[in-house]
Scaffold this motif. Structure first.
Motif, PDB file in Angstrom:
ATOM      1  N   ALA A   1       0.836  -1.223  -0.102  1.00  0.00           N
ATOM      2  CA  ALA A   1       0.148  -0.024   0.004  1.00  0.00           C
ATOM      3  C   ALA A   1       1.128   1.200   0.159  1.00  0.00           C
ATOM      4  CB  ALA A   1      -1.065  -0.051   1.247  1.00  0.00           C
ATOM      5  N   PRO A   2       1.541   1.629  -1.102  1.00  0.00           N
ATOM      6  CA  PRO A   2       2.651   2.686  -1.207  1.00  0.00           C
ATOM      7  C   PRO A   2       1.836   3.977  -1.186  1.00  0.00           C
ATOM      8  CG  PRO A   2       2.292   1.444  -3.231  1.00  0.00           C
ATOM      9  CD  PRO A   2       1.801   0.705  -2.334  1.00  0.00           C
ATOM     10  N   GLU A   3       0.198   3.870  -1.509  1.00  0.00           N
ATOM     11  CA  GLU A   3      -0.312   5.001  -1.255  1.00  0.00           C
ATOM     12  C   GLU A   3      -1.628   4.622  -0.652  1.00  0.00           C
ATOM     13  OE1 GLU A   3       0.527   7.950  -2.013  1.00  0.00           O
ATOM     14  OE2 GLU A   3       2.277   7.638  -3.089  1.00  0.00           O
ATOM     15  N   PHE A   4      -1.737   4.642   0.694  1.00  0.00           N
ATOM     16  CA  PHE A   4      -2.823   4.098   1.621  1.00  0.00           C
ATOM     17  C   PHE A   4      -3.745   5.162   1.627  1.00  0.00           C
ATOM     18  CE2 PHE A   4      -4.518   3.311   5.896  1.00  0.00           C
ATOM     19  CZ  PHE A   4      -5.236   2.193   5.514  1.00  0.00           C
ATOM     20  N   GLU A   5      -5.023   5.025   0.727  1.00  0.00           N
ATOM     21  CA  GLU A   5      -6.115   5.835   0.573  1.00  0.00           C
ATOM     22  C   GLU A   5      -7.092   5.214   0.969  1.00  0.00           C
ATOM     23  OE1 GLU A   5      -6.292   7.708  -3.204  1.00  0.00           O
ATOM     24  OE2 GLU A   5      -4.308   8.787  -2.809  1.00  0.00           O
ATOM     25  N   VAL A   6      -7.981   5.788   1.825  1.00  0.00           N
ATOM     26  CA  VAL A   6      -9.291   5.309   2.263  1.00  0.00           C
ATOM     27  C   VAL A   6     -10.454   5.820   1.715  1.00  0.00           C
ATOM     28  CG1 VAL A   6     -10.482   4.413   4.494  1.00  0.00           C
ATOM     29  CG2 VAL A   6      -8.055   4.185   4.033  1.00  0.00           C
ATOM     30  N   HIS A   7     -11.177   5.373   0.850  1.00  0.00           N
ATOM     31  CA  HIS A   7     -12.267   5.642   0.243  1.00  0.00           C
ATOM     32  C   HIS A   7     -13.513   5.163   0.719  1.00  0.00           C
ATOM     33  CE1 HIS A   7      -9.862   8.504  -2.346  1.00  0.00           C
ATOM     34  NE2 HIS A   7      -9.286   7.395  -2.636  1.00  0.00           N
TER      35      HIS A   7
ATOM     36  N   VAL B   1     -19.164   2.321  18.726  1.00  0.00           N
ATOM     37  CA  VAL B   1     -19.391   3.694  18.095  1.00  0.00           C
ATOM     38  C   VAL B   1     -18.079   4.737  18.179  1.00  0.00           C
ATOM     39  CG1 VAL B   1     -20.969   5.471  18.039  1.00  0.00           C
ATOM     40  CG2 VAL B   1     -21.850   3.231  18.049  1.00  0.00           C
ATOM     41  N   ALA B   2     -17.744   4.954  19.446  1.00  0.00           N
ATOM     42  CA  ALA B   2     -16.655   5.917  19.831  1.00  0.00           C
ATOM     43  C   ALA B   2     -15.436   5.297  18.922  1.00  0.00           C
ATOM     44  CB  ALA B   2     -16.404   5.680  21.016  1.00  0.00           C
ATOM     45  N   SER B   3     -15.074   4.305  18.698  1.00  0.00           N
ATOM     46  CA  SER B   3     -13.798   4.037  18.038  1.00  0.00           C
ATOM     47  C   SER B   3     -14.248   4.210  16.365  1.00  0.00           C
ATOM     48  CB  SER B   3     -13.469   2.344  18.071  1.00  0.00           C
ATOM     49  OG  SER B   3     -12.891   2.491  19.680  1.00  0.00           O
ATOM     50  N   LEU B   4     -15.443   3.899  15.829  1.00  0.00           N
ATOM     51  CA  LEU B   4     -15.734   3.908  14.573  1.00  0.00           C
ATOM     52  C   LEU B   4     -15.774   5.408  14.353  1.00  0.00           C
ATOM     53  CD1 LEU B   4     -16.822   2.594  12.016  1.00  0.00           C
ATOM     54  CD2 LEU B   4     -19.177   2.844  13.028  1.00  0.00           C
ATOM     55  N   ARG B   5     -16.205   6.428  15.166  1.00  0.00           N
ATOM     56  CA  ARG B   5     -16.139   7.878  14.797  1.00  0.00           C
ATOM     57  C   ARG B   5     -14.760   8.362  14.528  1.00  0.00           C
ATOM     58  NH1 ARG B   5     -21.180   9.980  15.498  1.00  0.00           N
ATOM     59  NH2 ARG B   5     -22.618   8.853  16.998  1.00  0.00           N
ATOM     60  N   GLN B   6     -13.839   7.689  15.674  1.00  0.00           N
ATOM     61  CA  GLN B   6     -12.251   8.218  15.536  1.00  0.00           C
ATOM     62  C   GLN B   6     -11.883   7.655  14.003  1.00  0.00           C
ATOM     63  OE1 GLN B   6     -10.448   6.292  18.753  1.00  0.00           O
ATOM     64  NE2 GLN B   6     -11.176   7.797  20.203  1.00  0.00           N
ATOM     65  N   VAL B   7     -12.240   6.455  13.674  1.00  0.00           N
ATOM     66  CA  VAL B   7     -11.786   5.952  12.342  1.00  0.00           C
ATOM     67  C   VAL B   7     -12.218   6.956  11.188  1.00  0.00           C
ATOM     68  CG1 VAL B   7     -12.037   4.103  10.550  1.00  0.00           C
ATOM     69  CG2 VAL B   7     -11.603   3.670  12.932  1.00  0.00           C
ATOM     70  N   CYS B   8     -13.702   7.333  11.288  1.00  0.00           N
ATOM     71  CA  CYS B   8     -14.350   8.117  10.249  1.00  0.00           C
ATOM     72  C   CYS B   8     -13.416   9.485  10.293  1.00  0.00           C
ATOM     73  CB  CYS B   8     -15.827   8.389  10.421  1.00  0.00           C
ATOM     74  SG  CYS B   8     -16.571   6.517  10.041  1.00  0.00           S
ATOM     75  N   ALA B   9     -13.227  10.018  11.322  1.00  0.00           N
ATOM     76  CA  ALA B   9     -12.661  11.427  11.448  1.00  0.00           C
ATOM     77  C   ALA B   9     -11.103  11.384  11.019  1.00  0.00           C
ATOM     78  CB  ALA B   9     -12.555  11.837  12.876  1.00  0.00           C
ATOM     79  N   ALA B  10     -10.515  10.207  10.817  1.00  0.00           N
ATOM     80  CA  ALA B  10      -9.298  10.130  10.338  1.00  0.00           C
ATOM     81  C   ALA B  10      -9.273  10.160   8.563  1.00  0.00           C
ATOM     82  CB  ALA B  10      -8.293   8.891  10.965  1.00  0.00           C
ATOM     83  N   PHE B  11     -10.471   9.497   8.467  1.00  0.00           N
ATOM     84  CA  PHE B  11     -10.561   9.638   7.012  1.00  0.00           C
ATOM     85  C   PHE B  11     -12.068  10.172   6.584  1.00  0.00           C
ATOM     86  CE2 PHE B  11      -8.031   6.032   8.120  1.00  0.00           C
ATOM     87  CZ  PHE B  11      -7.103   6.133   7.407  1.00  0.00           C
ATOM     88  N   PRO B  12     -12.067  11.667   6.596  1.00  0.00           N
ATOM     89  CA  PRO B  12     -13.278  12.007   6.527  1.00  0.00           C
ATOM     90  C   PRO B  12     -13.830  11.901   5.256  1.00  0.00           C
ATOM     91  CG  PRO B  12     -11.604  13.722   6.740  1.00  0.00           C
ATOM     92  CD  PRO B  12     -10.879  12.463   7.061  1.00  0.00           C
ATOM     93  N   GLU B  13     -12.968  11.759   4.127  1.00  0.00           N
ATOM     94  CA  GLU B  13     -13.554  11.712   2.755  1.00  0.00           C
ATOM     95  C   GLU B  13     -14.067  10.262   2.302  1.00  0.00           C
ATOM     96  OE1 GLU B  13      -9.208  10.097   2.870  1.00  0.00           O
ATOM     97  OE2 GLU B  13     -10.508  11.897   3.868  1.00  0.00           O
ATOM     98  N   ALA B  14     -14.004   9.546   3.309  1.00  0.00           N
ATOM     99  CA  ALA B  14     -14.308   8.070   2.893  1.00  0.00           C
ATOM    100  C   ALA B  14     -16.061   7.685   3.287  1.00  0.00           C
ATOM    101  CB  ALA B  14     -13.795   6.991   3.785  1.00  0.00           C
ATOM    102  N   THR B  15     -16.385   6.953   2.321  1.00  0.00           N
ATOM    103  CA  THR B  15     -17.685   6.293   2.556  1.00  0.00           C
ATOM    104  C   THR B  15     -18.087   5.225   3.641  1.00  0.00           C
ATOM    105  OG1 THR B  15     -18.374   7.045   0.289  1.00  0.00           O
ATOM    106  CG2 THR B  15     -19.856   5.554   1.325  1.00  0.00           C
ATOM    107  N   LEU B  16     -18.816   5.552   4.555  1.00  0.00           N
ATOM    108  CA  LEU B  16     -19.011   4.669   5.723  1.00  0.00           C
ATOM    109  C   LEU B  16     -20.171   3.440   4.949  1.00  0.00           C
ATOM    110  CD1 LEU B  16     -18.905   3.211   8.332  1.00  0.00           C
ATOM    111  CD2 LEU B  16     -20.351   4.748   9.195  1.00  0.00           C
ATOM    112  N   HIS B  17     -19.835   2.346   4.992  1.00  0.00           N
ATOM    113  CA  HIS B  17     -20.936   1.058   4.827  1.00  0.00           C
ATOM    114  C   HIS B  17     -20.996   0.323   6.135  1.00  0.00           C
ATOM    115  CE1 HIS B  17     -19.983   1.569   0.473  1.00  0.00           C
ATOM    116  NE2 HIS B  17     -18.967   1.942   0.817  1.00  0.00           N
ATOM    117  N   LEU B  18     -22.257   0.274   6.254  1.00  0.00           N
ATOM    118  CA  LEU B  18     -22.808  -0.396   7.462  1.00  0.00           C
ATOM    119  C   LEU B  18     -23.134  -1.950   6.912  1.00  0.00           C
ATOM    120  CD1 LEU B  18     -24.585   2.061   9.518  1.00  0.00           C
ATOM    121  CD2 LEU B  18     -22.348   1.496   9.690  1.00  0.00           C
ATOM    122  N   LEU B  19     -22.398  -2.982   7.325  1.00  0.00           N
ATOM    123  CA  LEU B  19     -22.631  -4.221   6.753  1.00  0.00           C
ATOM    124  C   LEU B  19     -23.112  -5.254   7.734  1.00  0.00           C
ATOM    125  CD1 LEU B  19     -22.291  -6.520   4.450  1.00  0.00           C
ATOM    126  CD2 LEU B  19     -19.884  -6.691   5.137  1.00  0.00           C
TER     127      LEU B  19
END
Length: 286
Positions: free
Chosen positions: A154-160, A176-194
Protein backbone atom coordinates in the motif's frame (compact mmCIF):
# COMPACT_ATOMS: atom_id res chain seq x y z
CA UNK A 1 -3.72 6.34 16.29
CA UNK A 2 -0.61 8.34 17.15
CA UNK A 3 1.62 5.80 18.89
CA UNK A 4 1.98 2.96 16.38
CA UNK A 5 3.80 -0.37 16.72
CA UNK A 6 4.96 -2.48 13.78
CA UNK A 7 6.24 -5.97 14.67
CA UNK A 8 8.56 -7.08 11.88
CA UNK A 9 10.13 -10.38 10.86
CA UNK A 10 11.54 -8.65 7.75
CA UNK A 11 9.02 -10.42 5.51
CA UNK A 12 7.30 -8.64 2.59
CA UNK A 13 4.03 -8.62 4.57
CA UNK A 14 5.72 -6.91 7.52
CA UNK A 15 7.12 -4.33 5.13
CA UNK A 16 3.61 -3.65 3.80
CA UNK A 17 2.52 -3.00 7.40
CA UNK A 18 5.48 -0.65 7.92
CA UNK A 19 4.49 1.33 4.82
CA UNK A 20 0.93 1.74 6.07
CA UNK A 21 2.04 2.66 9.61
CA UNK A 22 4.32 5.41 8.31
CA UNK A 23 1.49 6.88 6.26
CA UNK A 24 -0.93 6.74 9.18
CA UNK A 25 1.61 8.38 11.49
CA UNK A 26 2.15 11.15 8.96
CA UNK A 27 -1.62 11.70 8.74
CA UNK A 28 -2.15 11.76 12.53
CA UNK A 29 1.09 13.46 13.56
CA UNK A 30 2.15 10.28 15.33
CA UNK A 31 5.27 8.16 15.56
CA UNK A 32 6.21 4.55 14.84
CA UNK A 33 7.99 1.91 16.91
CA UNK A 34 9.55 -0.87 14.85
CA UNK A 35 9.96 -4.11 16.81
CA UNK A 36 11.87 -7.26 15.92
CA UNK A 37 11.82 -10.22 18.29
CA UNK A 38 14.61 -12.80 18.28
CA UNK A 39 12.71 -15.93 19.26
CA UNK A 40 15.02 -17.47 21.87
CA UNK A 41 13.37 -19.92 24.32
CA UNK A 42 14.52 -19.33 27.87
CA UNK A 43 15.69 -15.76 27.30
CA UNK A 44 13.69 -12.58 27.30
CA UNK A 45 14.35 -8.87 27.28
CA UNK A 46 15.49 -5.97 25.16
CA UNK A 47 18.91 -6.38 23.57
CA UNK A 48 21.29 -4.04 21.81
CA UNK A 49 22.05 -4.34 18.13
CA UNK A 50 25.34 -2.51 18.60
CA UNK A 51 28.82 -4.13 18.67
CA UNK A 52 28.52 -7.86 19.08
CA UNK A 53 29.66 -9.55 22.23
CA UNK A 54 28.74 -12.09 24.86
CA UNK A 55 27.87 -15.74 24.57
CA UNK A 56 30.16 -18.70 24.21
CA UNK A 57 30.65 -21.58 21.80
CA UNK A 58 28.38 -22.18 18.86
CA UNK A 59 25.34 -20.67 20.60
CA UNK A 60 27.24 -17.44 21.20
CA UNK A 61 28.51 -17.28 17.62
CA UNK A 62 25.02 -17.93 16.28
CA UNK A 63 23.52 -15.18 18.46
CA UNK A 64 26.20 -12.70 17.41
CA UNK A 65 25.56 -13.41 13.74
CA UNK A 66 21.80 -13.23 14.27
CA UNK A 67 22.02 -9.84 15.97
CA UNK A 68 24.37 -8.50 13.31
CA UNK A 69 21.94 -9.57 10.60
CA UNK A 70 19.06 -8.03 12.57
CA UNK A 71 21.01 -4.79 12.88
CA UNK A 72 21.48 -4.60 9.10
CA UNK A 73 17.78 -5.17 8.45
CA UNK A 74 16.66 -2.63 11.06
CA UNK A 75 19.08 0.03 9.84
CA UNK A 76 17.81 -0.46 6.29
CA UNK A 77 14.20 0.04 7.39
CA UNK A 78 15.09 3.09 9.47
CA UNK A 79 16.94 4.59 6.50
CA UNK A 80 13.94 3.92 4.26
CA UNK A 81 11.62 5.67 6.72
CA UNK A 82 13.95 8.67 6.92
CA UNK A 83 14.01 8.85 3.12
CA UNK A 84 10.28 8.43 2.44
CA UNK A 85 8.69 9.91 5.59
CA UNK A 86 11.28 12.26 7.04
CA UNK A 87 8.75 14.01 9.29
CA UNK A 88 7.66 10.80 11.06
CA UNK A 89 9.67 9.90 14.20
CA UNK A 90 10.66 6.21 14.15
CA UNK A 91 12.41 4.20 16.85
CA UNK A 92 13.56 0.60 16.66
CA UNK A 93 13.56 -2.05 19.38
CA UNK A 94 15.05 -5.53 19.31
CA UNK A 95 13.85 -7.97 21.95
CA UNK A 96 14.47 -11.62 22.73
CA UNK A 97 12.08 -14.30 23.93
CA UNK A 98 8.62 -15.42 22.90
CA UNK A 99 7.29 -13.29 20.05
CA UNK A 100 3.74 -12.84 21.31
CA UNK A 101 4.89 -12.05 24.86
CA UNK A 102 7.44 -9.53 23.61
CA UNK A 103 4.88 -7.76 21.43
CA UNK A 104 2.37 -7.56 24.28
CA UNK A 105 5.06 -6.28 26.65
CA UNK A 106 6.05 -3.59 24.14
CA UNK A 107 2.43 -2.52 23.76
CA UNK A 108 2.30 -2.01 27.53
CA UNK A 109 5.67 -0.36 28.10
CA UNK A 110 5.51 1.92 25.05
CA UNK A 111 1.81 2.77 25.56
CA UNK A 112 0.93 1.76 22.03
CA UNK A 113 -2.35 3.00 20.52
CA UNK A 114 -2.38 0.80 17.43
CA UNK A 115 -0.52 -2.29 16.23
CA UNK A 116 -0.02 -2.54 12.46
CA UNK A 117 0.88 -6.12 11.58
CA UNK A 118 1.56 -7.88 8.30
CA UNK A 119 -0.14 -11.17 7.50
CA UNK A 120 -0.53 -13.65 4.68
CA UNK A 121 -3.95 -13.56 3.07
CA UNK A 122 -5.83 -16.83 3.65
CA UNK A 123 -8.71 -17.57 1.34
CA UNK A 124 -12.03 -18.26 3.10
CA UNK A 125 -12.31 -21.91 4.08
CA UNK A 126 -8.56 -22.52 4.01
CA UNK A 127 -8.24 -22.83 7.79
CA UNK A 128 -8.60 -26.21 9.43
CA UNK A 129 -10.67 -26.17 12.61
CA UNK A 130 -7.75 -26.99 14.91
CA UNK A 131 -4.91 -25.56 12.83
CA UNK A 132 -2.48 -23.28 14.70
CA UNK A 133 -3.41 -19.65 14.26
CA UNK A 134 -1.00 -17.02 13.03
CA UNK A 135 0.73 -14.26 14.98
CA UNK A 136 -1.67 -11.78 13.40
CA UNK A 137 -4.72 -13.73 14.55
CA UNK A 138 -3.34 -14.07 18.06
CA UNK A 139 -2.63 -10.35 18.21
CA UNK A 140 -6.21 -9.60 17.17
CA UNK A 141 -7.35 -11.75 20.07
CA UNK A 142 -4.80 -10.77 22.72
CA UNK A 143 -3.68 -7.19 22.11
CA UNK A 144 -5.34 -4.67 24.45
CA UNK A 145 -5.25 -1.99 21.74
CA UNK A 146 -6.66 -1.95 18.19
CA UNK A 147 -4.87 -4.06 15.57
CA UNK A 148 -4.65 -3.23 11.87
CA UNK A 149 -3.86 -6.27 9.72
CA UNK A 150 -2.22 -5.59 6.34
CA UNK A 151 -1.73 -8.23 3.64
CA UNK A 152 -0.74 -6.35 0.47
CA UNK A 153 1.48 -3.44 -0.63
CA UNK A 154 0.00 0.00 0.00
CA UNK A 155 2.52 2.62 -1.14
CA UNK A 156 -0.40 5.06 -1.29
CA UNK A 157 -2.74 4.14 1.56
CA UNK A 158 -5.93 5.96 0.67
CA UNK A 159 -9.26 5.12 2.28
CA UNK A 160 -12.37 5.87 0.22
CA UNK A 161 -14.64 3.07 1.47
CA UNK A 162 -14.86 1.96 5.12
CA UNK A 163 -16.88 -1.17 5.91
CA UNK A 164 -18.09 -1.61 9.48
CA UNK A 165 -19.15 -5.25 9.70
CA UNK A 166 -21.49 -6.19 12.55
CA UNK A 167 -24.76 -7.91 13.39
CA UNK A 168 -25.97 -4.56 14.83
CA UNK A 169 -27.26 -6.14 17.99
CA UNK A 170 -27.08 -3.84 21.09
CA UNK A 171 -23.43 -4.79 21.66
CA UNK A 172 -22.53 -2.99 18.42
CA UNK A 173 -23.17 0.28 20.24
CA UNK A 174 -19.87 -0.30 22.06
CA UNK A 175 -18.05 0.23 18.77
CA UNK A 176 -19.41 3.69 18.04
CA UNK A 177 -16.71 5.79 19.74
CA UNK A 178 -13.91 3.95 17.94
CA UNK A 179 -15.83 3.97 14.66
CA UNK A 180 -16.20 7.75 14.89
CA UNK A 181 -12.44 8.09 15.38
CA UNK A 182 -11.79 6.04 12.26
CA UNK A 183 -14.24 8.11 10.21
CA UNK A 184 -12.68 11.32 11.55
CA UNK A 185 -9.25 10.11 10.39
CA UNK A 186 -10.64 9.56 6.88
CA UNK A 187 -13.38 12.18 6.51
CA UNK A 188 -13.53 11.75 2.73
CA UNK A 189 -14.46 8.05 2.98
CA UNK A 190 -17.91 6.51 2.53
CA UNK A 191 -19.08 4.46 5.51
CA UNK A 192 -20.74 1.12 4.71
CA UNK A 193 -22.71 -0.56 7.50
CA UNK A 194 -22.65 -4.27 6.69
CA UNK A 195 -24.56 -7.23 8.10
CA UNK A 196 -23.95 -10.70 6.65
CA UNK A 197 -26.89 -13.10 6.83
CA UNK A 198 -27.04 -16.79 6.00
CA UNK A 199 -30.56 -16.67 4.55
CA UNK A 200 -32.37 -14.16 2.37
CA UNK A 201 -35.32 -14.32 4.78
CA UNK A 202 -33.18 -12.48 7.34
CA UNK A 203 -32.72 -9.47 5.09
CA UNK A 204 -35.64 -7.28 6.35
CA UNK A 205 -34.65 -7.67 10.00
CA UNK A 206 -30.99 -7.01 9.22
CA UNK A 207 -31.63 -3.82 7.27
CA UNK A 208 -33.94 -2.61 10.04
CA UNK A 209 -31.18 -3.17 12.63
CA UNK A 210 -28.71 -1.20 10.51
CA UNK A 211 -31.04 1.79 10.17
CA UNK A 212 -31.88 1.67 13.89
CA UNK A 213 -28.17 1.64 14.75
CA UNK A 214 -27.49 4.63 12.49
CA UNK A 215 -30.47 6.53 13.89
CA UNK A 216 -29.44 5.87 17.52
CA UNK A 217 -26.01 7.31 16.88
CA UNK A 218 -27.02 10.03 14.42
CA UNK A 219 -24.99 8.66 11.54
CA UNK A 220 -26.27 10.82 8.73
CA UNK A 221 -23.99 9.62 5.91
CA UNK A 222 -23.80 5.85 5.47
CA UNK A 223 -24.59 3.07 3.03
CA UNK A 224 -26.66 0.18 4.47
CA UNK A 225 -25.67 -3.21 3.07
CA UNK A 226 -26.87 -6.76 3.75
CA UNK A 227 -24.94 -9.60 2.15
CA UNK A 228 -26.09 -13.22 1.89
CA UNK A 229 -23.40 -15.88 2.46
CA UNK A 230 -23.26 -19.42 3.91
CA UNK A 231 -20.82 -18.24 6.63
CA UNK A 232 -20.39 -14.79 8.14
CA UNK A 233 -16.58 -15.07 8.29
CA UNK A 234 -16.47 -15.78 4.55
CA UNK A 235 -19.19 -13.30 3.58
CA UNK A 236 -17.42 -10.25 4.99
CA UNK A 237 -14.25 -10.65 2.87
CA UNK A 238 -16.35 -11.37 -0.23
CA UNK A 239 -18.47 -8.27 0.27
CA UNK A 240 -15.38 -6.17 0.99
CA UNK A 241 -13.85 -7.27 -2.30
CA UNK A 242 -17.02 -6.52 -4.28
CA UNK A 243 -17.41 -3.11 -2.62
CA UNK A 244 -13.74 -2.24 -3.23
CA UNK A 245 -13.33 -1.65 0.49
CA UNK A 246 -10.13 0.10 1.57
CA UNK A 247 -10.64 -0.68 5.25
CA UNK A 248 -12.78 -3.20 7.16
CA UNK A 249 -13.60 -2.37 10.79
CA UNK A 250 -14.79 -4.96 13.31
CA UNK A 251 -15.42 -5.31 17.02
CA UNK A 252 -13.84 -8.30 18.74
CA UNK A 253 -13.87 -9.72 22.23
CA UNK A 254 -10.54 -11.43 22.82
CA UNK A 255 -12.29 -14.55 24.06
CA UNK A 256 -10.57 -17.86 24.65
CA UNK A 257 -11.98 -21.36 24.89
CA UNK A 258 -15.40 -22.34 23.57
CA UNK A 259 -16.89 -18.83 23.61
CA UNK A 260 -13.91 -17.65 21.62
CA UNK A 261 -14.46 -20.28 18.93
CA UNK A 262 -18.16 -19.49 18.70
CA UNK A 263 -17.97 -15.70 18.71
CA UNK A 264 -14.53 -14.10 18.85
CA UNK A 265 -13.01 -16.05 15.98
CA UNK A 266 -15.02 -14.25 13.27
CA UNK A 267 -12.93 -11.08 13.56
CA UNK A 268 -9.71 -13.10 13.63
CA UNK A 269 -10.71 -15.04 10.52
CA UNK A 270 -11.69 -11.90 8.63
CA UNK A 271 -8.43 -10.22 9.67
CA UNK A 272 -6.43 -12.73 7.63
CA UNK A 273 -9.00 -13.60 4.95
CA UNK A 274 -9.96 -10.13 3.70
CA UNK A 275 -7.70 -8.66 1.04
CA UNK A 276 -8.31 -5.17 2.41
CA UNK A 277 -6.67 -4.04 5.67
CA UNK A 278 -8.79 -5.00 8.69
CA UNK A 279 -8.97 -2.90 11.86
CA UNK A 280 -10.18 -4.77 14.95
CA UNK A 281 -10.71 -3.40 18.42
CA UNK A 282 -12.06 -4.78 21.67
CA UNK A 283 -15.35 -3.81 23.23
CA UNK A 284 -14.58 -1.33 26.04
CA UNK A 285 -14.86 -2.76 29.54
CA UNK A 286 -17.64 -1.19 31.54
Amino acid sequence: MQNLLVPTDFSPEAHHAFEVALQLARRTGGHVTLLHVVDTPGAAGVVSTGPAGGGSGLDGVFMVQLLQNTKRHMHALMAEAARTHATVPVQDIVATGDVDAAVLDTIRTQRIDLVVVGAHEHKPGSHLLFAPDSHAERLVRLAPCPVLTVKHPAPEFEVHHIVFASDFQPEADLAVASLRQVCAAFPEATLHLLDVVTSATEYPAAIARIHAFAQRHQLAAYEPDVFDAPEVSAGIPRYAEQAHADLVVMLTHGRTGLRHWLQGSIAESVAVQAAAPVLTFHAPVA
